[in-house]
Design a protein around this motif. Structure first.
Motif, short mmCIF file in Angstrom:
data_model
loop_
_atom_site.label_atom_id
_atom_site.label_comp_id
_atom_site.label_asym_id
_atom_site.label_seq_id
_atom_site.Cartn_x
_atom_site.Cartn_y
_atom_site.Cartn_z
N LYS A 1 0.83 -1.21 0.00
CA LYS A 1 0.00 0.00 0.00
C LYS A 1 0.87 1.26 0.00
O LYS A 1 0.58 2.22 -0.71
CB LYS A 1 -0.91 0.00 1.22
CG LYS A 1 -2.00 -1.07 1.18
CD LYS A 1 -2.83 -1.05 2.45
CE LYS A 1 -3.88 -2.15 2.44
NZ LYS A 1 -4.67 -2.17 3.71
N VAL A 2 1.93 1.26 0.81
CA VAL A 2 2.81 2.42 0.88
C VAL A 2 3.52 2.64 -0.44
O VAL A 2 3.67 3.77 -0.92
CB VAL A 2 3.85 2.25 2.01
CG1 VAL A 2 4.91 3.33 1.95
CG2 VAL A 2 3.15 2.29 3.37
N LEU A 3 3.98 1.57 -1.08
CA LEU A 3 4.66 1.69 -2.37
C LEU A 3 3.70 2.23 -3.43
O LEU A 3 4.08 3.08 -4.25
CB LEU A 3 5.21 0.33 -2.80
CG LEU A 3 5.99 0.30 -4.12
CD1 LEU A 3 7.20 1.24 -4.03
CD2 LEU A 3 6.44 -1.12 -4.45
N ALA A 4 2.46 1.77 -3.42
CA ALA A 4 1.47 2.26 -4.38
C ALA A 4 1.20 3.74 -4.16
O ALA A 4 1.09 4.53 -5.11
CB ALA A 4 0.18 1.46 -4.24
N MET A 5 1.15 4.16 -2.90
CA MET A 5 0.95 5.57 -2.56
C MET A 5 2.12 6.42 -3.06
O MET A 5 1.94 7.51 -3.61
CB MET A 5 0.80 5.72 -1.04
CG MET A 5 0.45 7.14 -0.56
SD MET A 5 0.50 7.25 1.24
CE MET A 5 -0.69 5.97 1.68
#
Length: 279
Positions: free
Chosen positions: A248-252
């Motif tokens: 999720k953090v990488l996608a953000m």
């Protein structure tokens, strides 16, 4: 550096190390960490009482992981005998490491029990209980040094896990390069030292299973098989949570980078390095 063992005899030589570890970890949590943290970071004084407890717990965890990881690496590099005789080789450095771990986990259980509403989690009680049970036998009887040291490799991932929390509390955006970089390092390291090593560990267990040295262990065989199976199940559960969060953090981060390149404005950059999003 070590010596071969013939039988598993009770030896309390390393108990003082466990006691010192227990007292020091509690002192670090209660006295040293609050004083040093308040001087090093102004943000610490602005935290709620619950967050300060969590902060101090993670400081203690990081110190413990760094110490034990260093000792683990030393044994992996210099103590070749434990890999040649994985069951009955008495390795003082490994036994000291296990004593430190037992002392730390006992102290951590005390803190978690007192502050259970804020930092308590059932999986940690199972994890600590299983770990202390296993490392007690290594610390006390000197057996299974190779397998104990192999399990201690897992501590290499702990500082990255704690750093993620510190970054969030200190105001680092979840989409910032530092936060994303640490998240990737955390996921990769956790996978490498807790998940990817599982086949190697269990292959080694299989290679000694049923042999004369293994049979001489008696009931301590359960430490090698049952306890480590429980720990691996817990690690798989944790990795699933870490991997989901890191994704999720990488996608953000990628979405934010795309917004910056498309707009070319400073607004997106401000969001990147602003306050963290809520969990």
């Amino acid at each position: 550096m070590g010596r071969p063992l013939k039988t598993a005899e009770f030896d309390a030589t390393y108990y003082p190390a466990a006691a010192v570890s227990f007292v020091f970890m509690l002192y670090l949590f209660k006295v040293l960490s609050p004083k040093i943290s308040a001087r090093v970071s102004e943000r610490y004084n602005l935290l709620s009482a619950e967050q300060q407890v969590d902060w101090n717990v993670r400081v203690v965890s990081t110190v413990h992981a760094t110490l034990v990881s260093s000792m683990c690496a030393y044994s992996l590099i210099y103590d070749n005998e434990i890999s040649e005789e994985p069951i009955w080789w008495d390795a003082p450095v490994v036994r000291t490491s296990c004593a430190i771990v037992v002392g730390y986990m006992a102290a951590d259980l005390v803190v978690m029990t007192i502050h259970y509403k804020h930092i308590g989690e059932a999986f940690y009680f199972f994890h600590h209980g299983a770990s202390m049970y296993a490392y007690y036998y290594v610390m006390t009887y000197g057996v299974l040094a190779y397998f104990a040291n192999y399990r201690l490799i897992a501590e290499f991932s702990t500082p990255f896990v704690n750093q993620r929390w510190f970054l969030a509390v200190l105001g680092s955006s979840k989409s910032s390069p530092v936060f994303v970089g640490n998240g990737i390092a955390m996921a990769v390291t956790f996978f490498a030292v807790r998940i990817a090593v599982m086949p190697v560990y269990w292959h080694k267990v299989y290679s000694v299973y049923g042999t004369e040295p293994f049979n001489r262990l008696g009931h301590i065989q359960l430490v090698l098989v049952l306890t480590c199976a429980v720990l691996d199940i817990i690690n798989l559960f944790w990795f699933f949570k870490i991997f989901s969060g890191a994704r999720k953090v990488l996608a953000m981060f990628l979405n934010n980078e795309s917004a910056v390149s498309n707009s070319g404005s400073s607004v997106s950059l401000k969001n990147t390095f602003g306050h963290p999003h809520k969990e």
